[in-house]
Design a protein around this motif. Structure first.
Motif, mmCIF file in Angstrom:
data_model
loop_
_atom_site.group_PDB
_atom_site.id
_atom_site.type_symbol
_atom_site.label_atom_id
_atom_site.label_comp_id
_atom_site.label_asym_id
_atom_site.label_seq_id
_atom_site.Cartn_x
_atom_site.Cartn_y
_atom_site.Cartn_z
ATOM 1 N N THR A 113 52.728 40.845 38.935
ATOM 2 C CA THR A 113 52.229 41.539 37.744
ATOM 3 C C THR A 113 50.722 41.581 38.258
ATOM 4 O OG1 THR A 113 51.761 41.120 35.411
ATOM 5 C CG2 THR A 113 51.446 39.072 36.982
ATOM 6 N N THR A 117 46.643 38.054 34.188
ATOM 7 C CA THR A 117 47.509 36.917 33.461
ATOM 8 C C THR A 117 47.539 35.627 34.114
ATOM 9 O OG1 THR A 117 49.017 38.464 32.602
ATOM 10 C CG2 THR A 117 49.652 36.289 32.316
ATOM 11 N N ALA A 187 51.606 45.514 29.062
ATOM 12 C CA ALA A 187 50.585 46.226 29.354
ATOM 13 C C ALA A 187 51.065 47.509 29.639
ATOM 14 C CB ALA A 187 49.825 45.789 30.500
ATOM 15 N N GLY A 220 40.788 48.345 26.719
ATOM 16 C CA GLY A 220 41.360 48.048 25.248
ATOM 17 C C GLY A 220 42.707 47.540 25.399
HETATM 18 C C1 LIG Z 1 51.155 43.969 33.954
HETATM 19 C C2 LIG Z 1 49.493 43.953 33.269
HETATM 20 N N1 LIG Z 1 49.364 42.995 32.427
HETATM 21 C C3 LIG Z 1 47.994 42.843 32.195
HETATM 22 C C4 LIG Z 1 47.118 43.929 32.580
HETATM 23 C C5 LIG Z 1 45.785 43.734 31.882
HETATM 24 O O1 LIG Z 1 45.512 44.845 31.140
HETATM 25 P P1 LIG Z 1 43.817 45.363 30.949
HETATM 26 O O2 LIG Z 1 43.394 45.937 32.058
HETATM 27 O O3 LIG Z 1 43.919 46.085 29.587
HETATM 28 O O4 LIG Z 1 43.118 43.996 30.784
HETATM 29 C C6 LIG Z 1 47.548 44.936 33.389
HETATM 30 C C7 LIG Z 1 46.579 45.910 33.648
HETATM 31 O O5 LIG Z 1 46.806 46.776 34.361
HETATM 32 C C8 LIG Z 1 48.934 45.019 33.793
HETATM 33 O O6 LIG Z 1 49.069 46.025 34.528
#
Ligand SMILES: Cc1ncc(COP(=O)(O)O)c(C=O)c1O
Length: 425
Positions: A113, A117, A187, A220
């Protein structure tokens, strides 16, 4: 778009089910005249005008457009509540705080991921318990998640990777049976369906609106949930812990001196961001439909290239949002390892990316949270081979063919250098 570097011939071919005729130059020394990035946000003139209108409106920060974006996404998903913030990462942070994640609590999810996270879990003192993913879908199975749950587990966070849904029904049943929270990392998955239901319906999910995503607010994210108490806590934490923001005060005549209910953060989305996603939201389905066409063309074309393999689709009924076009570059079969492959494509004006280096392979995690060798075997195998190819709704079919032809040219073992899909006329 394709420049000849040396003598070549073009052939008229028809492409499988698409039945389109294109000139496909397929021998050596060809490259695009312009760089093809791996992603490009679908920003229309109307989107730009919508942002300009907010800038002229006098209300720039969190206001009516954020409220409208939240309502629109909640309605689309059939969720009771939606809360927007500055990123999906910010919402992950707020969510983990809102459910009361304490030092020592465990969070179960895939290492495959975006590391945002696991980072939030670590920053709050929690422990990531990584599970392996399926080798070909890169999704965490209910069985793998169940095996990782212990008495210390606070929450399970599966990822709808690239916009393909995990097998939600058994995962929901599992979390209910074990008495742990379930948060869907969606996401990649705004617009994804699982068994006829839109992701976000009947659960708690976080969408990202980062520019690489299917629709964007610049930066966002939006959390959707049916749990009104959870949404209220996250709204409070999002804005200093005041429980109201500037717009609430203006709209509802609340005291300008609202008091802190509990210390909170400053992660509210501005209206000028919200309006960009709001302007794109009505096009979400058509943007996904174009992504699906491009993915189908890629699948037809890449089927003839050994060692550059797309992910498998989940077996359960779903609508895939096709957020990313991920392939695995298997050196044993195609004769080239990933970084050389990416460099060679770049030299041919084709952009690529990696989504993702598995979280446990990042330096801090290697040094501080080492995983026993082989425990995450499928994750490791993919982490060193996955590569994201260009895919965004404004791409023409010819752009896909440019990518595939470039791949054929750069691979030392490409059996497909002179082979094309479909029936020659
Ligand atoms: C699987 C996953 N989780 C969480 C995120 C976090 O998203 P953000 O960039 O909006 O914080 C991303 C961002 O690419 C992601 O690919």
């Amino acid at each position: 778009m394709v420049r000849k570097n040396s003598a070549h011939k073009n052939s008229k071919k028809t492409f499988g089910s698409l039945g389109k005729f294109v000139d496909l130059p397929y021998d050596h020394g060809l490259m695009r005249e312009t760089f093809l990035p791996f992603c490009k946000a679908p920003i229309s003139e109307a989107d730009i005008q919508a942002v300009v209108a907010v800038l002229r409106s006098g209300w720039i920060t969190t206001g009516p457009k954020v409220a409208e974006l939240e309502r629109s996404i909640a309605t689309r998903c059939g969720a009771k509540e939606a809360v927007a913030a500055t990123s999906a990462t910010a919402l992950m942070h707020l969510y983990l705080q809102a459910i009361g994640l304490k030092p020592g609590d465990e969070v179960v999810g895939p290492s495959m991921t975006w590391v945002s996270t696991p980072n939030m879990v670590e920053l709050l003192g929690g422990r990531n318990v990584f599970v392996d993913v399926d080798r070909d879908t890169l999704l965490a199975s209910p069985e793998a998640l169940e095996a990782a749950i212990t008495a210390r587990t606070k929450v399970v966070i599966p990822v709808h990777y690239t916009g393909a849904p995990v097998d939600l029904d058994p995962i929901r049943a599992l979390c209910a049976r074990k008495g742990v929270h379930l948060l869907e990392d969606a996401a990649h998955a705004i617009g994804t369906h699982y068994k006829g239901r839109e992701i976000g319906m009947g659960g708690t999910a976080i969408f990202s609106l980062h520019p690489i995503k299917t629709i964007t607010s610049g930066e966002g994210g939006v959390l959707v949930t049916d749990d009104s108490a959870l949404a209220a806590k996250i709204r409070g934490l999002r804005f200093h812990g005041l429980a109201v923001d500037a717009h609430d005060r203006a709209q509802q005549g609340r005291s300008p001196q609202a008091e802190v209910q509990q210390p909170g953060y400053k992660q509210n989305m501005p209206d000028m961001n919200a309006v960009l996603a709001l302007s794109q939201l009505p096009r979400l389905d058509s943007l996904i439909a174009r992504r699906q066409e491009l993915a189908t063309l890629y699948r037809e074309q890449l089927a003839h290239i050994d060692g550059v393999t797309m992910l498998a689709d989940p077996k359960w009924s779903h609508k895939h949002a096709r957020h990313l076009l991920v392939v695995r570059v298997d050196e044993r079969r195609c004769g080239m390892e990933r970084s050389a492959f990416m460099e060679a494509l770049k030299a041919k004006n084709i952009g690529t990316g990696i989504h993702f280096l598995a979280s446990h392979t990042h330096r801090w995690y290697r040094e501080n949270r080492p995983e026993p060798a082989g425990r995450l075997a499928n994750t490791d195998w993919n982490s060193s081979r996955i590569c994201t190819l260009p895919m965004f709704p404004d791409m023409a079919d010819q752009d896909v063919l440019d990518v595939v032809n470039a791949i054929k040219e750069v691979l030392p073992k490409s059996v497909a250098k002179v082979a094309v899909t479909g029936v020659a006329r």
